[in-house]
Enzyme design. Structure first.
Site, PDB file in Angstrom:
ATOM      1  N   ARG A  74       0.820  -1.219   0.000  1.00  9.08           N
ATOM      2  CA  ARG A  74       0.000   0.000   0.000  1.00  9.08           C
ATOM      3  C   ARG A  74       0.857   1.273   0.000  1.00  9.08           C
ATOM      4  NH1 ARG A  74      -4.948  -2.122   0.329  1.00  9.08           N
ATOM      5  NH2 ARG A  74      -5.164  -4.112   1.416  1.00  9.08           N
ATOM      6  N   HIS A 134       3.176 -11.255  -5.301  1.00  5.80           N
ATOM      7  CA  HIS A 134       2.017 -10.468  -5.733  1.00  5.80           C
ATOM      8  C   HIS A 134       2.410  -9.002  -5.729  1.00  5.80           C
ATOM      9  CE1 HIS A 134      -2.004  -9.058  -6.346  1.00  5.80           C
ATOM     10  NE2 HIS A 134      -2.501 -10.284  -6.314  1.00  5.80           N
ATOM     11  N   TYR A 181      -0.955  -3.277  -4.697  1.00  7.10           N
ATOM     12  CA  TYR A 181      -2.320  -2.914  -5.083  1.00  7.10           C
ATOM     13  C   TYR A 181      -2.390  -1.539  -5.740  1.00  7.10           C
ATOM     14  CZ  TYR A 181      -3.807  -6.758  -2.030  1.00  7.10           C
ATOM     15  OH  TYR A 181      -3.982  -7.978  -1.456  1.00  7.10           O
ATOM     16  N   HIS A 238      -2.528  -7.532 -11.157  1.00  3.94           N
ATOM     17  CA  HIS A 238      -3.856  -7.077 -11.593  1.00  3.94           C
ATOM     18  C   HIS A 238      -3.554  -5.901 -12.514  1.00  3.94           C
ATOM     19  CE1 HIS A 238      -5.978  -8.445  -7.595  1.00  3.94           C
ATOM     20  NE2 HIS A 238      -5.242  -9.393  -8.139  1.00  3.94           N
ATOM     21  N   GLU A 275      -3.624 -11.706 -13.755  1.00  4.47           N
ATOM     22  CA  GLU A 275      -4.710 -12.351 -12.995  1.00  4.47           C
ATOM     23  C   GLU A 275      -6.076 -11.848 -13.460  1.00  4.47           C
ATOM     24  OE1 GLU A 275      -6.294 -12.770  -8.375  1.00  4.47           O
ATOM     25  OE2 GLU A 275      -4.255 -12.074  -8.755  1.00  4.47           O
ATOM     26  N   ASP A 290      -8.247 -16.824 -10.562  1.00  2.00           N
ATOM     27  CA  ASP A 290      -8.778 -16.692  -9.209  1.00  2.00           C
ATOM     28  C   ASP A 290     -10.231 -17.147  -9.223  1.00  2.00           C
ATOM     29  OD1 ASP A 290     -10.241 -15.359  -6.970  1.00  2.00           O
ATOM     30  OD2 ASP A 290      -8.264 -14.512  -6.510  1.00  2.00           O
ATOM     31  N   HIS A 295     -12.781 -14.395  -8.141  1.00  2.00           N
ATOM     32  CA  HIS A 295     -12.916 -13.375  -9.186  1.00  2.00           C
ATOM     33  C   HIS A 295     -13.724 -13.903 -10.371  1.00  2.00           C
ATOM     34  CE1 HIS A 295      -8.900 -11.401  -7.693  1.00  2.00           C
ATOM     35  NE2 HIS A 295      -9.849 -11.399  -6.782  1.00  2.00           N
ATOM     36  N   HIS A 336      -5.623 -19.143  -7.758  1.00  2.00           N
ATOM     37  CA  HIS A 336      -5.912 -18.529  -6.465  1.00  2.00           C
ATOM     38  C   HIS A 336      -7.223 -19.144  -5.991  1.00  2.00           C
ATOM     39  CE1 HIS A 336      -3.406 -14.556  -6.788  1.00  2.00           C
ATOM     40  NE2 HIS A 336      -2.714 -15.562  -6.287  1.00  2.00           N
ATOM     41  N   ASP A 393     -15.062  -7.994  -5.446  1.00  2.00           N
ATOM     42  CA  ASP A 393     -13.881  -8.791  -5.082  1.00  2.00           C
ATOM     43  C   ASP A 393     -13.789  -8.919  -3.561  1.00  2.00           C
ATOM     44  OD1 ASP A 393     -11.416  -9.918  -4.726  1.00  2.00           O
ATOM     45  OD2 ASP A 393     -10.269  -8.359  -5.736  1.00  2.00           O
ATOM     46  N   HIS A 440     -13.069 -12.022  -0.878  1.00  4.09           N
ATOM     47  CA  HIS A 440     -12.762 -13.433  -0.658  1.00  4.09           C
ATOM     48  C   HIS A 440     -13.433 -13.939   0.615  1.00  4.09           C
ATOM     49  CE1 HIS A 440      -8.767 -12.954  -3.110  1.00  4.09           C
ATOM     50  NE2 HIS A 440      -9.830 -12.556  -3.768  1.00  4.09           N
ATOM     51  N   GLU A 453      -5.928 -17.246  -0.652  1.00  2.00           N
ATOM     52  CA  GLU A 453      -5.884 -15.856  -0.190  1.00  2.00           C
ATOM     53  C   GLU A 453      -7.133 -15.585   0.650  1.00  2.00           C
ATOM     54  OE1 GLU A 453      -3.897 -13.498  -3.913  1.00  2.00           O
ATOM     55  OE2 GLU A 453      -5.963 -14.172  -4.130  1.00  2.00           O
TER      56      GLU A 453
END
Length: 283
Positions: free
Chosen positions: A41, A71, A74, A111, A147, A181, A184, A218, A231, A233, A263
């Protein structure tokens, strides 16, 4: 003939040093792992101490944890209309690839981004140009994986055809394949809990991407459910896909040799062990 060992892991924390992510994976009985290489982040990336990099490589080797997936942050948005965000995203992705090579990671997961101010088509074109720029920077050993996303507003990669368009448009060995995923896919409108929906997804992968290019699954249940375009999970068996749906998915001949990374939510120390135990029983 010896039975093929399925690669199963979770996303583990790098708190206290990147090498500790491997220790955490080992403690959970995992034989593959996914990590962030830095705070996902923040735009600023701190240098990883060389002793931590060395320990990471040694532990990974001694525990036979393969493949290693990183990964990306974001914050990266290669479809951004804001020039400043786009430039920072390209720069950060290059740094992510550099770190992956430092750690001898196999793959970097991305992503591609969101085109909230424009059409998805315009966003995809922008992402393709950005990926071409990254590819021209240098050649990395680690491969970039794209992804599929949940189809939230502006998502440019929620359908298999969209991802194929980005890969084909980029036309570079930088991209080594895709990550599917389950949450997703379900949220984007692939009803993978039933035979028809699962067959539809498999057919699209086969036509547009090819199963040799699916490098990771994923494995996540979906909190908001089918075609929700959200999105979120959920723990294995507690969401819209459910245990039976996920069991069918991971044991399908098309997916049965592909590594799995969970995840799922981490609210307590018991969450990862519990979700892993459920998945092991489903395999």
């Amino acid at each position: 003939m010896s039975k093929l060992i399925r690669r199963l892991g979770v996303h583990t924390s790098i708190a206290g040093g990147v090498h500790l992510s491997i220790e955490r994976a080992k403690e959970l009985g995992c034989n593959t792992v996914q990590i962030f290489s830095h705070n996902p982040r923040q735009w600023i990336v701190k240098e990883i101490p060389s002793d931590s990099i060395l320990q990471f490589k040694e532990l990974r080797k001694s525990y036979n944890i393969n493949p290693v997936f990183i990964h990306t942050s974001y914050l990266i948005n290669l479809a951004a209309s804001d020039k400043n965000i786009l430039e920072k995203s390209i720069e950060l992705l290059i740094q992510e690839m550099d770190i992956a090579d430092l750690l001898d990671a196999d793959c970097v997961i991305l992503h591609t981004g969101s085109a909230s101010q424009d059409s998805e088509e315009v966003g995809r074109k922008r992402a393709i140009e950005a990926l071409k720029r990254v590819a021209r920077n240098k050649v990395w050993r680690s491969k970039l994986l794209l992804e599929n996303t949940a189809g939230e507003r502006g998502d440019i990669s929620s359908h298999i055809k969209d991802i194929a368009e980005i890969i084909d448009g980029t036309g570079s060995p930088l991209i080594g394949g895709v990550v599917i995923d389950t949450c997703h896919a379900f949220a984007a409108g692939y009803d993978i809990k039933n035979e028809k929906g699962l067959s539809g997804l498999i057919k699209e992968i086969d036509i547009y991407i090819g199963f040799n290019n699916v490098k990771l699954v994923h494995l996540n249940d979906s909190k908001k459910g089918y075609s929700s375009h959200v999105d979120r999970h959920e723990h294995i068996g507690h969401g819209g896909i459910g245990k039976e749906g996920l069991k069918k998915f991971i044991n399908h001949p098309a997916f049965k040799t592909i590594p799995l990374i969970l995840e799922t939510p981490k609210k307590s120390e018991e969450d990862d062990p519990r979700n892993l135990k459920i998945v092991r029983a489903l395999l």
